[in-house]
Enzyme design. Structure first.
Site, PDB file in Angstrom:
ATOM      1  CG  HIS A  84      67.771  43.027 -17.438  1.00  0.00           C
ATOM      2  ND1 HIS A  84      68.470  43.748 -16.505  1.00  0.00           N
ATOM      3  CD2 HIS A  84      68.560  41.960 -17.775  1.00  0.00           C
ATOM      4  CE1 HIS A  84      69.651  43.156 -16.286  1.00  0.00           C
ATOM      5  NE2 HIS A  84      69.714  42.059 -17.038  1.00  0.00           N
ATOM      6  NE  ARG A  85      60.529  46.957 -19.407  1.00  0.00           N
ATOM      7  CZ  ARG A  85      59.244  47.079 -19.726  1.00  0.00           C
ATOM      8  NH1 ARG A  85      58.851  47.978 -20.604  1.00  0.00           N
ATOM      9  NH2 ARG A  85      58.357  46.302 -19.157  1.00  0.00           N
TER      10      ARG A  85
END
Lengths: 322, 418, 324
Positions: free
Chosen positions: B391-392
């Site tokens: 998700h980064r």
């Protein structure tokens, strides 16, 4: 016979001679492989015979087949291309000198096993009989083929089944290197028809007009009576049995004597004497034949080899690659 | 001129390797490119080739020793050559002091060594095993020398390998399976607890994935693919291919993933601190089960390679991986990984990201299921795949779009032939 | 589905195809007035007349040459050789003419004909009339060689053979005309060039065809009682040879026996075993064995003849040997 047809016959005889002379050169140059059997000297037989057929009459012959192919209407281009093993040959370069055929021209092949095509010829006639037509099958073979079992089985079958086959023996005096009298129980091949209750005739195969007349009569007999017939054409091949034949079995004087009796020369003299054509007209035909031959060689040399995809093609009809 | 062979770097993240076995003994001749030793890295057992031709003059480390990258491990030179204790490797000099004496002794022993190896060859020649047994032994890492053959003339056959394998698994399973409590049933005595030391590979998998699962915020998106067209195309193409070169479903998926990644460079990326590094190449990793764990072999430039090449590369790399003979370049440089459990009849599953990559695709089985088409229930072939994403680097919408893009290739597979 | 004999199945196939296609006709020794030396064409002469059921002289070259010629010009002849032992008299047509005419003339000709021939030993006919020389014919590309082992296959394969545009040699077995089996009525075709699993099993693969199938099925029943399940692959067509089911079966069982009635040397078994080793070497768990005829001309004496021919017991023994 009209002038056009006579000149056409003259043209075909010269064309056969020129194509085969070039074939011999190309063979010696290593461009033609395998066996090659020349028809030179015998042109009158096939030319007179095939001029007498209707297009629906089938022709099948042995391995000395270049002349027959040309008489049947297969182009010099295709003949030469097949000799050179090119894809543009009528058999795609996969048959060679001995295997020329064209379904379209009703020419059912040169066949390379001595006598092997005689029962097949009976079969072609059987197919026509079964289909209910009166086509004639013209089956040509040499004197050598009349001593093998196939000949006798085929003639017998044709007679008992009333098959429309005109058997044409080209008696060129030698089965390879063995003279007829050393190989055959009877000197005249036509005598062999007697054993099968079959009619026969012997004709001078060096004279195309005599050949034509005898053939026409024989074809008409076969068609109308539904009986086979054996026609023996006495002829002579000027060249060896095949390329590289040392010709130890016959005297040069004998060859010379026959060559003085050249079927093209005989026919030329006839055409001039009868006033059918002038020297100039015949010379012009000879030039045309030479030109067609040159073009055929050019065509064949320029044609591609069959591709690798041809290797596995036509082994079977339905499943290539089987 | 004697040359020093060093511990090679066999992957971008390799720091050290364990020397497992010397393939060439001291005194033996060796040609450039021939295998000198086997070493175990975090990822695999790999072969170290000599960069020089000559005689193996000296082994500088014992088997079992862990050696940092670029440290010397052996010396190769000409027979009888005196070792110049070279200036370019002072660190090893203490071990090399006695080198010349040892090397003389080794040279003197060269002939007996030859004889010995011949004897061993002879023995292995008369080890009888059926072709199938040999293949199974190769695949399962069974040493045929330890198996007793029960076939004619002592030939090792399939049942012998199966017996050897079931013995192995019996040893490793903690409890025999006794499910029915009944006095009537004879209960076999419980096997002893067995301690199995973890292999380097097991440790490496553990380390990397703990790091991944604890530091990367994973999220997951699943998509179901219509597989009829792909399966039909595969069948058609395989009709043209010889045995042993047939395409697998996974080969198509690798190709499809690679093409889809070209459209989504953000998922073909690694994270480096504050930076997302979008990779120029599309190198698709394929997880392969190997004895003792799994390895990810890498199809480089998978977006540019034809299916047949992808297939043959994966087959070759997977075979090497299973035999413990993986080459460094086989496992290095992946930019996106895939894991396929389709052959085990799995509906769907999720995979842990292979750091530092942005995502991994977990592929289930293609199976026949009832589907609704134009209001009718029909039988269709469907396959589910789940994308795990960091998700980064990316978000749900992009992940979902990527899966849709992949559908374009998997459901209209002819695109992959262009 | 009716339970009929192999003879009836073949007869049915011939009759159905003659009714369906007027180009189909039969020629051969004693096919007409006599009704076929094995009574396969009994009643045909009365039904179709002498034009379509043609008695020939005893002249195999004439029979096959005529069939080839008629096929070339569009008919679909079925030439019957009284026995396959007479095929040697006409070898030229079977291996040197029919299979080569299409290829040699660049695809210009078709030769859609069937040669029916009965072969096999076991009837005390002596060495020249008892042979199973199938492998010789299967050596030649361009020819299709079929040899069925069940009445249903005999019908389905013969109908396909008659419809094939390629020359087909259809080999029947003299001792199998009375074998009964379920045969679908009417239109029923089996594909040429496809092997078939005739009995599923997991322990060993028996590859066979024709008479070998009959023997192998009996052997498999015996073995089953001892807990050995043999899978039987029936080749049915010897050329083109379909190895796919054989290889699939062998990859499963890892052990195989090939059963044929002909001699072992250079035989069908030799071909099958080589192909297995070429294409599935890594799956072999034991050497593949062959059960075949002893290497002698078949003797007249019944005891000696049976000793020379492969028997059920030989197959059982071979299977046990490869399972060791």
């Amino acid at each position: 016979m009209n002038k056009e047809k006579l000149l056409r016959m003259y043209y075909e005889m010269v064309l056969i001679r020129r194509v085969e002379e070039r074939g011999a050169e190309l063979y010696q140059a290593g461009k033609i492989g395998g066996f090659m059997h020349l028809y030179i000297g015998q042109e009158a037989v096939s030319t007179g015979l095939i001029a007498a057929r209707e297009p629906r009459d089938r022709v099948i012959t042995a391995y000395r087949d270049h002349g027959v192919a040309l008489n049947c209407g297969i182009s010099a281009n295709e003949v030469m291309a097949e000799l050179l093993g090119k894809i543009t040959g009528m058999s795609k370069g996969k048959g060679g000198s001995m295997h020329m055929a064209s379904v379209e021209k009703n020419m059912w092949g040169g066949h390379a096993i001595v006598g092997g095509h005689l029962p097949i010829a009976a079969g072609l006639a059987l197919g026509d009989q079964y289909a209910g037509n009166d086509n004639v099958t013209i089956c040509m073979f040499g004197d050598g083929a009349t001593n093998i079992g196939y000949f006798h089985e085929a003639l017998n079958l044709a007679k008992i089944w009333n098959l429309r086959v005109l058997w044409v023996c080209e008696n060129n005096q030698y089965g390879m290197g063995t003279a007829v009298e050393r190989a055959s129980a009877v000197d005249e091949i036509r005598q062999k028809a007697d054993g099968y209750g079959m009619k026969s005739e012997r004709v001078d195969g060096m004279d195309v007009m005599k050949m034509y007349e005898a053939s026409q009569k024989a074809i008409q007999y076969v068609r109308e009576t539904s009986q086979p017939f054996l026609l023996e054409a006495v002829t002579y091949r000027f060249r060896g049995h095949s390329m590289g034949d040392p010709e130890r079995y016959r005297a040069q004087e004998e060859v010379k004597k026959w060559q003085e009796n050249d079927p093209i020369g005989i026919f030329r003299a006839y055409l001039l004497k009868e006033g059918v054509a002038t020297e100039a007209e015949l010379d012009s035909l000879e030039e045309q034949a030479q030109a067609e031959t040159d073009k055929a060689v050019e065509f064949a040399e320029a044609s591609p080899e069959p591709g690798m995809e041809e290797l596995f093609k036509d082994v079977y009809v339905e499943q290539d690659g089987w | 001129m004697a040359e020093i062979i060093k511990m090679p770097k066999l992957g971008f993240d390799m720091a050290e390797g364990v020397l497992v076995r010397w393939v060439r003994q001291v005194g033996e001749p060796i040609q450039k490119g021939q295998v000198l030793a086997e070493i175990e890295t975090d990822k695999a057992t790999v072969e170290v080739e000599s960069h020089f031709s000559g005689i193996v003059l000296q082994h500088l480390v014992d088997p079992g020793t862990s050696v940092p990258v670029n440290e010397p491990i052996a010396v190769v030179g000409e027979a009888g050559e005196q070792l110049s204790v070279s200036s370019h490797q002072p660190a090893a000099s203490s071990q090399q002091v006695a080198a010349s004496d040892e090397q003389k002794a080794a040279t003197a022993e060269a002939t007996p060594t030859d004889n010995q190896s011949k004897t061993q060859n002879l023995q292995s020649e008369i080890l009888k095993a059926s072709p199938l047994a040999k293949k199974m032994a190769r695949e399962h890492g069974v040493d045929l020398g330890t198996v007793v053959g029960s076939g004619p003339g002592g030939r090792i056959v399939r049942r012998d390998i199966e017996a050897a394998l079931s013995q192995q698994s019996a040893v490793s399973s903690k409890q025999p399976a006794v499910s029915i409590a009944s006095d009537q049933l004879p209960v076999s005595p419980a096997a002893e607890d067995t301690a199995i030391p973890t292999t380097k590979l097991r440790q490496a998998i553990g380390r990397r994935l703990v790091e991944s699962k604890t530091t990367i915020p994973h999220f997951y998106v699943t998509h179901e693919y219509r597989m009829e067209a792909l399966l039909a195309l595969r069948q058609q193409l395989n009709g043209y291919l010889p045995e042993g070169e047939k395409l697998s479903v996974n080969d198509f998926i690798v190709k499809g993933v690679a093409l889809a990644l070209r459209e989504f460079p953000n998922l073909n990326a690694v994270i480096h601190g504050d930076q997302i590094l979008r990779k120029g190449q599309v190198n698709v990793g394929v997880a392969v089960t190997v004895p003792g764990g799994l390895l990810t072999v890498v199809v480089k430039h998978a977006d540019q390679k034809p299916l047949r090449l992808i297939s043959s590369e994966i087959k070759a790399m997977a075979a090497r991986a299973r035999e413990g003979k993986v080459k460094p370049e086989d496992v290095d440089g992946s930019t996106f990984s895939t894991s396929n459990l389709g052959m085990y009849d799995v509906d769907e599953f999720i995979a842990i990201i292979n750091p530092p990559e942005a995502a991994i695709l977990a592929i289930g089985s293609a199976r026949q299921v009832p589907v609704v088409e134009e209001g009718q229930i029909k039988i269709g072939w469907r396959m589910k795949a789940t994308l795990s994403v960091d998700h980064r680097i990316s978000d749900g919408a992009e992940a979902a779009q990527f899966l849709q893009a992949l559908a374009k290739y998997l459901e209209e597979p002819a695109r992959m032939l262009l | 589905m009716a339970r009929i004999t192999m003879r009836e199945a073949i007869s049915q196939a011939l009759m159905e195809e003659m009714d369906r296609d007027p180009a189909v006709f039969i020629l051969g020794e004693e096919v007409g007035v006599w009704g076929g030396t094995y009574a396969v064409t009994k009643g045909f002469y009365d039904k179709y007349g002498p034009e379509r059921v043609k008695d020939t002289p005893i002249a195999e070259n004439a029979i096959l040459g005529a069939a080839i010629g008629a096929a070339m010009v569009g008919q679909r002849p079925i030439a019957e050789l009284m026995t396959i032992n007479f095929a040697f008299s006409a070898m030229d047509y079977i291996v040197n003419q029919a299979p080569k005419l299409r290829y040699m003339f660049g695809g210009q000709f078709k030769v859609p004909m069937v040669i029916r021939a009965v072969g096999g030993g076991g009837r005390q006919l002596g060495a020249t009339h008892s042979q199973t020389p199938d492998a010789i014919f299967a050596h030649f590309p361009g020819l299709i060689v079929v040899s069925p082992g069940t009445p249903a296959d005999a019908k389905g394969l013969l109908k396909s053979a008659i419809r094939s545009d390629d020359p087909v040699l259809f080999i029947e077995h003299a001792t199998m005309y009375q074998v009964r089996g379920e045969v679908p009525e009417g239109e029923y075709l089996e594909p040429l060039g496809k092997s078939k699993i005739q009995r599923p099993g997991k322990d060993v693969t028996i590859v066979t065809y024709c008479k070998g199938l009959e023997l192998s099925m009996k052997a498999a029943d015996q073995l089953s009682k001892e807990g050995i399940e043999a899978e039987i692959v029936d080749l049915r067509t010897l050329r083109p040879l379909d190895m796919t089911p054989v290889l699939e079966s062998f990859k499963k069982t890892n052990r195989a026996v090939v059963v044929e009635e002909g001699w072992k040397s250079y035989g069908v078994g030799a071909e099958v075993v080589s192909r297995i080793y070429e294409e599935a070497f890594d799956y072999a768990d034991a050497p593949i064995l062959r059960v075949a005829q002893k290497e002698v001309p078949l003797p007249y004496n019944r005891t000696l003849e049976q000793a020379a021919l492969p028997q059920v017991a030989d197959i059982v023994a071979a299977v046990k040997e490869v399972l060791k």
